[in-house]
Design an enzyme around this catalytic site. Structure first.
Site, mmCIF file in Angstrom:
data_model
loop_
_atom_site.group_PDB
_atom_site.id
_atom_site.type_symbol
_atom_site.label_atom_id
_atom_site.label_comp_id
_atom_site.label_asym_id
_atom_site.label_seq_id
_atom_site.Cartn_x
_atom_site.Cartn_y
_atom_site.Cartn_z
ATOM 1 N N PRO A 184 0.789 -1.197 -0.124
ATOM 2 C CG PRO A 184 0.074 -0.921 2.211
ATOM 3 C CD PRO A 184 0.867 -1.977 1.200
ATOM 4 C CB SER A 185 0.279 4.834 -0.551
ATOM 5 O OG SER A 185 0.806 5.907 0.006
ATOM 6 C CB SER A 236 2.588 9.423 -10.162
ATOM 7 O OG SER A 236 4.012 8.790 -9.745
ATOM 8 C CB ILE A 237 3.057 9.763 -15.362
ATOM 9 C CG1 ILE A 237 1.512 9.791 -15.706
ATOM 10 C CG2 ILE A 237 3.767 9.475 -16.760
ATOM 11 C CD1 ILE A 237 0.919 11.058 -16.497
ATOM 12 C CD GLU A 257 -6.713 1.271 -12.395
ATOM 13 O OE1 GLU A 257 -6.360 1.118 -11.205
ATOM 14 O OE2 GLU A 257 -7.683 1.761 -12.852
ATOM 15 C CB CYS A 291 -7.459 8.805 -11.837
ATOM 16 S SG CYS A 291 -8.623 7.417 -11.340
HETATM 17 P P1 NAD Z 1 2.924 7.591 -6.693
HETATM 18 O O1 NAD Z 1 3.322 6.937 -7.915
HETATM 19 O O2 NAD Z 1 3.766 8.461 -6.086
HETATM 20 O O3 NAD Z 1 2.695 6.519 -5.626
HETATM 21 C C1 NAD Z 1 1.907 5.234 -5.750
HETATM 22 C C2 NAD Z 1 2.394 4.009 -5.012
HETATM 23 O O4 NAD Z 1 3.609 3.927 -6.106
HETATM 24 C C3 NAD Z 1 2.769 4.354 -3.722
HETATM 25 O O5 NAD Z 1 2.363 3.032 -3.157
HETATM 26 C C4 NAD Z 1 4.145 4.786 -3.799
HETATM 27 O O6 NAD Z 1 4.869 4.153 -2.497
HETATM 28 C C5 NAD Z 1 4.595 3.761 -4.997
HETATM 29 N N1 NAD Z 1 6.061 3.898 -5.424
HETATM 30 C C6 NAD Z 1 6.371 5.299 -5.664
HETATM 31 N N2 NAD Z 1 7.793 5.159 -6.170
HETATM 32 C C7 NAD Z 1 7.985 3.761 -6.352
HETATM 33 C C8 NAD Z 1 9.083 3.072 -7.040
HETATM 34 N N3 NAD Z 1 10.183 3.809 -7.470
HETATM 35 N N4 NAD Z 1 8.937 1.816 -7.108
HETATM 36 C C9 NAD Z 1 7.951 0.898 -6.629
HETATM 37 N N5 NAD Z 1 6.656 1.651 -6.032
HETATM 38 C C10 NAD Z 1 6.789 2.985 -5.952
HETATM 39 O O7 NAD Z 1 1.340 8.174 -6.685
HETATM 40 P P2 NAD Z 1 0.643 9.129 -5.840
HETATM 41 O O8 NAD Z 1 1.020 10.639 -6.029
HETATM 42 O O9 NAD Z 1 0.785 8.394 -4.387
HETATM 43 O O10 NAD Z 1 -0.895 8.687 -6.159
HETATM 44 C C11 NAD Z 1 -1.416 9.737 -7.007
HETATM 45 C C12 NAD Z 1 -1.356 9.248 -8.418
HETATM 46 O O11 NAD Z 1 -2.009 7.969 -8.638
HETATM 47 C C13 NAD Z 1 -2.269 10.588 -9.193
HETATM 48 O O12 NAD Z 1 -1.298 10.565 -10.622
HETATM 49 C C14 NAD Z 1 -3.440 9.627 -9.704
HETATM 50 O O13 NAD Z 1 -3.901 10.353 -10.956
HETATM 51 C C15 NAD Z 1 -2.866 8.145 -10.058
HETATM 52 N N6 NAD Z 1 -4.225 7.412 -9.566
HETATM 53 C C16 NAD Z 1 -4.616 6.535 -10.596
HETATM 54 C C17 NAD Z 1 -5.631 5.776 -10.802
HETATM 55 C C18 NAD Z 1 -6.147 5.592 -11.892
HETATM 56 O O14 NAD Z 1 -7.348 4.262 -11.805
HETATM 57 N N7 NAD Z 1 -5.896 5.483 -12.973
HETATM 58 C C19 NAD Z 1 -6.372 5.868 -9.285
HETATM 59 C C20 NAD Z 1 -5.811 6.133 -8.320
HETATM 60 C C21 NAD Z 1 -4.823 7.244 -8.482
#
Ligand code: NAD
Length: 373
Positions: A184-185, A236-237, A257, A291
């Protein structure tokens, strides 16, 4: 702290689930914050590299036997998970509200039934995985497509719907016979760690492992792990790029996603009241942290002024500061950093000559991460 919150704080799930056993993280402590107050509600040590490796190994060991379970047996496990989550829906909703700042009644009403139903849906889907195009394409030989599980799946979830995103990831993967390591986050690990407690009593050892930790440390170790067959990310992207890079080293499958920006077009002959109500709901629900949030609107010239005025009035009426949570429409945003980002977007927009801020657009008073809609 109020009575219920103090009780919850004392019993917060902080342990990782690795191979059927619970253990504390061996890595750095990560603070978990209540976005309504900014107060730290728990410090959860993240999984270190050794624990990530053991979680992946556990998922690998569990895979052959789990993959061989007939669909009916996998479905039965998912149905038991659904029942167990449903039985604790109130507690899950309270924990999610505490960790995300969401109004608790909204989590209970809008998220919990969908989470439970996700496990029930995929319990049914486990029994009817389809393969197409069966036939004798080569004389004397029958060809067919069948869907087999791929192996241990790394699943990485964001903070906007922590338990729902976990459900969307875990249920289909387990239904198809894969095993899982879920991360999880680091901002919102509590409901996934609570789910781990439930799952440990239902699923065979190692089928679901839950490890908490930050992206660059725990997350990166997980997506780099050689024993992982597929990576599923909602985030995120930038993180999506890292997943693709990690996957390319050993050709792991990916499921991404990533960020979204949903546009809305309001035509000159639209029902303006309905359009305002829809953008108010779908642009601001969950404090706009979806999103699918309707966050860009193009309105026809004839209705533009009225639409802007009515929407400004509608969002100004969104409630977020009531003591009685059932009266709140939205909560704060998830973190101080996220509020700064939102404020930065608004400030950059407001600096443009053709842009006017017509409602809110600044930090709300108080200690939580509230931003005026
Ligand atoms: P984020 O990418 O920073 O984090 C998401 C998850 O990825 C977290 O669990 C984080 O710990 C993990 N993560 C980060 N860096 C990583 C790495 N190097 N290796 C592996 N895991 C890593 O995103 P965020 O800011 O926490 O979440 C918001 C983003 O998610 C926004 O861009 C939102 O649009 C997107 N989102 C998209 C959907 C969808 O269905 N398309 C749904 C929810 C959120």
């Amino acid at each position: 702290m109020k009575g219920r919150e103090a009780e919850m704080a004392a019993s917060l799930p902080t342990q990782l689930l690795i191979g059927g056993a619970f253990e504390a993280g061996a890595g750095a402590p990560v603070p978990v914050v209540n976005p309504r107050t900014g107060a730290v509600i728990a410090e959860i040590a993240e999984a270190d590299a050794g624990q990530v490796a053991r979680a992946v190994e556990a998922a690998g060991r569990a895979f052959p036997a789990y993959a061989a379970l007939p669909p009916a047996e996998r479905a039965a496990l998912l149905l038991r998970l659904a029942d167990a989550i449903e039985a604790e829906a109130e507690d899950f909703a309270a924990l999610e509200a505490l960790n995300c700042g969401k109004p608790r009644p909204a989590v209970l009403r809008d998220e919990m039934p969908a989470i439970v139903d996700c496990f029930r849906f995929f319990a049914g889907a486990a029994r009817c995985l389809s393969g197409s195009a069966a036939g004798e394409y080569l004389a004397g030989h029958t060809s067919m497509i069948r869907r087999d599980p791929v192996g241990p799946v790394a699943q990485i979830a964001p903070w906007n719907y922590p338990l729902m995103m976990a459900a969307w990831k875990i249920a289909p993967a387990l239904a198809a016979g894969n095993t899982v390591v879920l991360k999880p986050s680091e901002l919102t690990p509590l409901t996934a760690l609570k789910l781990a407690r439930i799952a440990a009593g239902i699923l065979p050892e190692g089928v679901l492992n839950v490890i908490s930790g930050r992206g660059p440390s725990t997350g990166q170790a997980l997506i780099d792990a050689p024993g992982i067959a597929m990576i599923s990310l909602t985030g995120s992207i930038g993180t999506g790029e890292r997943v693709i890079q990690a996957a390319s080293a050993s050709i792991k499958r990916t499921h991404l996603e990533l960020g979204g920006k949903a546009p809305v077009i309001v035509f000159d002959d639209a029902d303006i009241d309905a359009a305002v109500a829809a953008v108010r709901d779908f642009g601001y629900y969950n404090s706009g942290q979806d999103c699918t949030a309707a966050c860009r609107v193009y309105a026809g010239a004839k209705v533009y002024d009225r639409f802007v005025a009515d929407l400004a009035s509608a969002v100004t009426q969104l409630r977020y500061d009531r003591a009685d949570d059932s009266e709140n429409d939205i909560g704060p945003v998830i973190s101080a950093r996220q509020r700064e980002r939102v404020g930065g977007f608004v400030a950059r927009a407001a600096a443009l000559p053709h842009v006017e801020v017509v409602a809110g657009g600044r930090d709300a008073a108080g200690s939580g991460f509230y931003y005026e809609p």
